[in-house]
Write a protein that holds these residues in place. Structure first.
Motif, PDB file in Angstrom:
ATOM      1  N   THR A 843       0.835  -1.208   0.000  1.00 26.50           N
ATOM      2  CA  THR A 843       0.000   0.000   0.000  1.00 26.50           C
ATOM      3  C   THR A 843       0.864   1.250   0.000  1.00 26.50           C
ATOM      4  OG1 THR A 843      -1.737  -1.171   1.206  1.00 26.50           O
ATOM      5  CG2 THR A 843      -1.809   1.231   1.234  1.00 26.50           C
ATOM      6  N   ASP A 844       1.895   1.252   0.879  1.00 32.00           N
ATOM      7  CA  ASP A 844       2.789   2.414   0.936  1.00 32.00           C
ATOM      8  C   ASP A 844       3.583   2.557  -0.360  1.00 32.00           C
ATOM      9  OD1 ASP A 844       2.071   3.398   3.392  1.00 32.00           O
ATOM     10  OD2 ASP A 844       3.556   2.229   4.503  1.00 32.00           O
ATOM     11  N   ALA A 845       3.982   1.430  -0.960  1.00 33.08           N
ATOM     12  CA  ALA A 845       4.734   1.491  -2.213  1.00 33.08           C
ATOM     13  C   ALA A 845       3.882   2.112  -3.316  1.00 33.08           C
ATOM     14  CB  ALA A 845       5.192   0.097  -2.615  1.00 33.08           C
ATOM     15  N   GLN A 846       2.604   1.748  -3.363  1.00 34.30           N
ATOM     16  CA  GLN A 846       1.733   2.328  -4.385  1.00 34.30           C
ATOM     17  C   GLN A 846       1.520   3.823  -4.126  1.00 34.30           C
ATOM     18  OE1 GLN A 846       0.461   0.244  -7.098  1.00 34.30           O
ATOM     19  NE2 GLN A 846       0.490   2.365  -7.847  1.00 34.30           N
ATOM     20  N   ARG A 847       1.406   4.212  -2.847  1.00 43.02           N
ATOM     21  CA  ARG A 847       1.291   5.632  -2.498  1.00 43.02           C
ATOM     22  C   ARG A 847       2.529   6.389  -2.961  1.00 43.02           C
ATOM     23  NH1 ARG A 847       0.707   6.521   3.566  1.00 43.02           N
ATOM     24  NH2 ARG A 847       0.814   8.694   2.853  1.00 43.02           N
TER      25      ARG A 847
END
Length: 906
Positions: A843-847
Motif C-alpha cells: 500500500t505504501d509502495a503504491q502511495r
C-alpha cells in the motif's frame, strides 16, 4: 593558559601553585595548556614536571601533545618527553614505533604536474628527531632485556634474545613476546618499556626510507625481516617510491635478493628457524616482493599521472635500475599450475595481475588495455629482454574469463589487518593486497575439466597471435589495438550463448533453436533468455549438470549465461519481460555472501517490466498482460504467520517467505523475471521505466523510513547519507511531503546531489562528528531534527544520527552494516528511540508511486544499456564516483525511449 600564551615562566609557576586542579582543563577549542605550549619548550617542561597529562587528546583536531610535537618538528620537546620517560605508546593497540612512522607522515608535498601528495625527503630537524627517538627506544629495549635477565631463567630467554657475540643486537621483533613472558610470571613491566601490542619492528615503521633504516641499523636493530602480529615483513610496508632503494640498502647490509619462492614459503610457513634469523645473508621475503608488485600494478592513479610508472616513479638511479632488472628479468616461478602462465607465475605476471585485478574492480572505467600496454612499454625500457608472449597470454586469459588456479591477488580483510599505514598515511586496509594460496591438485583438475573448451581456445588464440605478431610486424601496443582487441571481441561474440545442447537435452531440458518459441500457460510464448548471474546457473540437480555448469562462488565477477525462461508459475506469480533494472548497495552484500544467497542466482532486486502472464490466483483487476509493473522483493509469503495475518505494514516481514527476488531468488538482470503480484505495484502513467526501477528497493526503503518517522508538515527530518542512492530520493520525498530537510553527506558528489534534490541545509560530514552535530543544532535553533534516517554504513553514522536528533526523538536505522554502534548516552540521557525499517508495505509502495507521478519526482540515474554493460555499471558503483542510482536498460526496445528522455545519444 594565559601564562602559556604570554610565555611567562613566573606566571605559569604561580598559576600551577594557585590552581593545580586546572592543570588539564581545556579551552574552547578543546586543548590544554600543554597543547598550547608546543612552541614554548620551557613552558612545556614546567607543565610536564607539574603533572600535565601528556596523553590527553584535544577534541579540536583530535591531536595529542606528541602529535603536535611531531608536526612542529621540535627536537627539544621530543627530548623533554624522552627524558621524562614518556612511553611513546598513545593507544592500547599501538606501538612505540608509531612515532617514528609519524615523523615520515608529516613530511609530504605535492609533486609538480602531479596532484597526488607524495613523500618528500626528511629535513635535518626530522632526521634529528628520528635519531633521538631511535636512541630513546634502544635504551628502553636494553632496560627491558636487563629486567628479563634479572627475573627470567636463561633457558626461557634463549629463543627471545638471540644475542650475537660479534655484532650488536637490540631486541625488537620479540620485544612484545618478552613483555608477555614477564607479565605471565607476575612481573610488572614499567609502561615506558612496553613496546605496544602490534609486534612491529622499527623497520616496519619507516616505509622503506633508507636514511631511517641506517639510523636503526647503527643503533643495533637488525630485524630487517622481522614479522609483525599480522605476519607481514617490513618490505610489505615499504612505500613504492622507496621499494628499490630499500632493497638496495638491504643488499648493502648483506641481505640477498633471492626470488626463491620455496625458501620464502618456509619463512612464511613458520619454519624461520631453518634460516639464520638475524644475520645478513638472510633472503628478503619474496612473498613481500610479489605483494608489492601486485600493489604497483594495481596503483590506478599512476596511469592518470604524467609520470612514467617505472622510469620516473620507481627507478630513481642506476642502482635502482639494476635492481629492477634483476627483479623483472628473473625467470624464477612459483611452480603453480595455471594457464595464465607457461610454468608458473613470475614477478612480471604478478605485476600484471595487480593491473587486471584493479581493472576488474572500481578502476575499470579508468584503466584500459592501452594503459596496460603503456605499462608494458615502460617496463620494457627498464628490462629490455622481456617477452611479449607472456603478456599476450595473461590478457587473453583474463579476456576469456578463465579461472586462476594459482595464487591470486585480493584485498586484505579487516580481520587480517585492521589498520595499515600506507603511503605514509593512516588509512583503512582497502588498498592493501594479500595473495591467496594456489589451489590443490584435485581442485585444479576439476576446473580444467570444466573449462577444457575455453583452455583449448586459449591455446589456439595464442598460437594465432604468435604468428600474427611476426606476420604483421607491429609493435606490441599497435598489435593489441589493431588486431588483438577486435579479434577478442569476435571470439566473445562467437562464444555468447554457446552451450552443449545435446547435454541439455539429456538432462530433460527442452531446447529451442534461435527464435523458436515455446507455449506458456495462458497461450503466451517465450524464447531462451539471457541472465546476468553471480555464477554459472545450474539447470537441474543432476550430476551431469553440476559437472557441466560448475561451481558457484561468491566474490567473483558476474557472467552472462543462457537460462530457460520460467514456464511454471505459482498462483500469485507474475512473469515479467524485464524493461529496466537497477543496481543497489545490497547487491554488493549478496556478492560478498552476506545475504544467505543460494548459488547460482540472477542479480538485481530492483526491476520493472511488462506482464507476460499471470498466476491462476492473480485478480484481473490487479494485473493483466501488458501492465507495467514495479517488482516487489518478497515472493511467496506463507499467509499463516502473525505478520501475514496482521496489518498490511507487517506482511513483508513474513519469516517463512520463500525468498527475495534478486537476493535469494532470480532477479531482474535477465530478459524475463518472476515476481509476486501481492508485493508488486502498478506503475502509473507518466512514471518512466528508469524512474520506477530504482524505486523498487531504494525508493520503497527510504519511503518506508519516512512513514516510520510519521512527521507532520513543517517538521524537520535529517538524512545521514543524503546524497546517495537512497538519500537523494529521501530528500525529494521529504520535500514533497512538506518536511524541512537537513542533508548530511561526506562525498562531494553527494553534497551537490543533496542540494539539487531540495535539501534545505546540507552539512559536510568530513568536518567531523562534533562539527556536524553543532551545525544541525544551529540550523534547528538548538533543538535537533524531529527525526533522523540513517542511510550510511559508516561506523559512526548511527551515533551521529542519534546525536543530531532532538531529545526524545526518533532515529530510523535503514543502512545495513554488519553491526550498529550507538553511544549509551543517546538512549539513557537523551531518550532517543531507535527503530529499524525494512522496505515498505505494498500500500505504501503504491502511495509512493502515485506521489512520484503527481509531483513529477525524478530519480538521478546513471544509465547503461544491455546486459553486457553490467560490469561497467558495477565498476562505477564501486568507484565511489557515482551520484544517484545506476540503471540498466535490459529490453533493447526501450533503449531509444530512455535515451530520448535522458537526452543522451546512441
Amino acid at each position: 593558559m594565559l601564562a602559556v600564551m604570554n610565555r611567562s615562566e613566573s606566571d605559569l609557576r604561580q598559576a600551577i601553585v594557585m590552581s593545580p586542579h586546572e592543570l588539564n582543563d581545556c579551552d574552547a577549542t578543546g586543548w590544554t595548556a600543554l597543547h598550547l605550549s608546543v612552541r614554548w619548550p620551557t613552558g612545556a617542561l614546567i607543565l610536564i614536571e607539574a603533572g600535565a597529562d601528556v596523553d590527553f587528546v584535544g577534541y579540536s583536531g583530535g591531536m595529542s601533545f606528541l602529535d603536535l610535537v611531531l608536526e612542529a618538528g621540535s627536537v627539544e620537546l621530543l627530548r623533554i618527553l624522552g627524558e621524562a620517560d614518556y612511553s611513546f605508546v598513545e593507544e592500547s593497540n599501538s606501538s612505540q614505533w608509531d612515532c617514528l612512522r609519524n615523523i615520515g607522515c608529516y613530511c609530504r608535498e605535492s609533486a609538480p604536474n602531479n596532484p597526488r601528495r607524495i613523500l618528500c625527503e626528511l629535513s635535518a630537524e626530522k632526521m634529528m628527531m628520528a635519531q633521538l627517538l631511535v636512541n630513546f627506544i634502544a635504551k628502553r629495549r636494553q632496560r627491558l632485556c636487563d629486567l628479563a635477565f634479572e627475573k627470567v631463567p636463561g633457558s626461557v630467554l634463549a629463543p627471545l634474545l638471540p644475542m650475537k657475540a660479534d655484532e650488536p643486537y637490540i631486541v625488537d621483533e620479540k620485544a612484545s613476546e618478552l613483555v608477555l613472558e614477564l607479565t605471565s610470571r607476575g612481573i610488572t613491566v614499567p609502561l615506558p618499556l612496553n613496546p605496544g601490542e602490534k609486534g612491529q619492528t622499527g623497520y616496519h615503521a619507516i616505509g622503506g626510507r633508507p636514511e631511517l633504516a641506517e639510523i636503526l641499523w647503527k643503533a643495533g636493530f637488525r630485524d630487517v625481516n622481522g614479522r609483525d602480529s599480522f605476519n607481514m615483513t617490513p618490505l610489505s610496508y615499504c612505500h613504492l617510491e622507496y621499494l628499490l632503494r630499500f632493497i638496495g640498502w638491504c643488499s648493502g647490509k648483506g641481505f640477498v635478493l633471492n626470488l626463491d619462492v620455496e625458501q620464502d614459503r618456509a619463512w612464511y610457513g613458520g619454519n624461520a628457524d631453518k634460516l639464520d634469523e638475524f644475520r645478513p645473508g638472510q633472503t628478503l621475503a619474496t612473498k613481500s616482493i610479489y605483494g608489492k608488485l601486485v600493489e604497483l600494478g594495481g596503483r590506478k592513479e599512476l596511469y592518470t599521472s604524467p609520470r612514467r610508472i617505472f622510469v620516473d616513479y620507481l627507478v630513481s638511479s642506476e642502482a635502482d635500475r639494476r635492481i629492477a632488472q634483476k627483479i623483472f628479468a628473473a625467470n624464477s616461478t612459483d611452480g603453480c599450475k595455471c594457464a595464465c602462465s607457461t610454468s608458473g607465475c613470475t614477478t612480471r605476471t604478478f605485476l600484471f595481475k595487480g593491473f587486471d585485478y584493479v581493472r576488474g574492480r572500481s578502476a575499470s572505467s579508468v584503466l584500459t588495455t592501452c594503459d596496460l600496454m603503456e605499462l608494458y612499454s615502460d617496463l620494457k625500457d627498464v628490462c629490455n629482454t622481456l617477452d611479449a608472449a607472456e603478456y599476450l597470454r595473461l590478457i587473453t586469459f583474463e579476456k576469456l574469463e578463465l579461472t586462476h588456479t594459482c595464487c591470486r591477488p585480493r584485498l586484505a580483510s579487516f580481520s587480517e589487518h585492521p589498520l595499515i599505514y600506507h603511503w605514509g598515511l593512516r588509512v583503512a586496509p582497502n588498498r592493501v593486497f594479500r595473495l591467496s594460496r594456489a589451489m590443490g591438485r584435485s581442485e585444479i583438475e576439476e576446473i580444467r575439466d570444466e573449462e577444457a573448451a575455453d583452455l583449448q581456445k586459449l591455446a589456439e588464440l595464442l598460437a594465432e597471435f604468435e604468428a600474427k605478431v611476426v606476420e604483421l610486424d607491429l609493435s606490441i601496443p599497435d598489435f593489441i589495438s589493431r588486431y588483438w582487441e577486435p579479434r577478442m571481441e569476435q571470439v566473445l561474440r562467437e562464444n555468447e550463448g554457446s552451450l552443449d545442447m545435446e547435454a541439455l537435452r539429456e538432462m530433460g531440458v527442452k531446447v529451442y533453436s534461435h527464435g523458436e518459441t515455446a507455449d506458456l500457460e495462458g497461450g503466451h510464448s517465450h524464447t531462451w533468455r539471457q541472465a546476468f548471474v553471480w555464477t554459472l546457473h545450474l539447470l537441474s540437480n543432476s550430476d551431469h549438470a553440476r559437472d557441466l555448469y560448475a561451481r558457484a562462488r561468491f566474490n567473483t565477477p558476474h557472467k552472462i549465461h543462457p537460462i530457460p525462461t520460467p514456464t511454471s508459475l505459482g498462483p500469485h506469480d507474475l512473469l515479467l519481460k524485464t524493461a529496466v533494472a537497477s543496481l543497489c548497495h545490497t547487491d554488493s552484500m549478496v556478492t560478498a555472501g552476506r545475504m544467505g544467497t543460494p548459488l547460482a542466482c540472477t542479480a538485481s532486486h530492483e526491476g520493472t517490466g511488462t506482464v507476460i502472464t499471470t498466476g491462476a490466483s492473480v485478480p484481473t483487476h490487479d494485473f493483466a498482460p501488458g501492465d507495467r509493473v514495479m517488482a516487489g522483493l518478497p515472493r511467496s509469503r506463507c499467509g499463516q504467520c502473525a505478520d501475514c495475518r496482521g496489518p498490511d505494514k507487517l506482511k513483508h516481514y513474513c519469516a517463512n517467505v520463500k525468498g527475495y527476488v534478486g537476493v535469494t531468488l532470480d532477479g531482474a538482470f535477465a530478459e524475463y523475471m518472476v515476481v509476486d503480484a501481492r508485493e508488486s505495484s502498478r506503475i502509473p502513467d507518466g512514471v518512466a521505466w528508469e524512474t520506477a526501477a530504482p524505486l523498487a528497493c531504494a525508493g520503497v526503503t527510504v519511503w518506508g523510513g519516512l512513514m516510520r518517522a510519521d512527521l507532520k508538515v513543517g517538521e524537520t527530518v535529517a538524512l545521514v547519507g543524503a546524497g546517495g542512492g537512497l538519500g537523494h530520493l529521501g530528500c525529494r520525498f521529504a520535500k514533497a511531503l512538506g518536511l524541512r530537510v537537513v542533508g548530511i553527506e561526506a562525498r562531494e558528489e553527494g553534497l551537490q546531489l543533496a542540494k539539487e534534490c531540495g535539501a534545505d541545509v546540507v552539512v559536510d560530514a568530513r568536518r567531523g562528528d562534533e562539527a556536524v552535530v553543532e551545525e544541525v543544532q544551529r540550523v534547528t535553533e538548538g533543538r535537533g531534527a524531529d527525526a533522523t534516517l540513517n542511510l550510511s554504513d559508516a561506523e559512526t553514522a548511527a551515533g551521529v544520527a542519534c546525536k543530531v536528533t532532538k531529545m526524545h526523538g526518533l532515529m530510523v536505522q535503514i543502512a545495513q552494516p554488519p553491526s550498529v554502534s550507538i553511544p549509551m548516552e543517546q538512549f539513557i540521557f537523551r531518550d532517543i528511540r531507535v527503530h529499524g525499517s525494512l522496505l515498505a508495505s505494498r500500500t505504501d509502495a503504491q502511495r509512493m508511486l502515485d506521489l512520484v507521478a503527481a509531483e513529477k519526482i525524478s530519480v538521478k540515474t546513471n544509465p547503461f544499456f544491455g546486459l553486457r554493460q553490467v560490469p561497467d555499471l558495477i565498476a562505477l558503483a564501486q568507484s565511489g564516483r557515482m551520484a544517484g542510482k545506476g540503471v540498466l536498460v535490459v529490453d533493447e526496445r526501450e533503449e531509444a525511449g530512455v535515451r530520448g528522455r535522458l537526452g543522451i545519444g546512441s
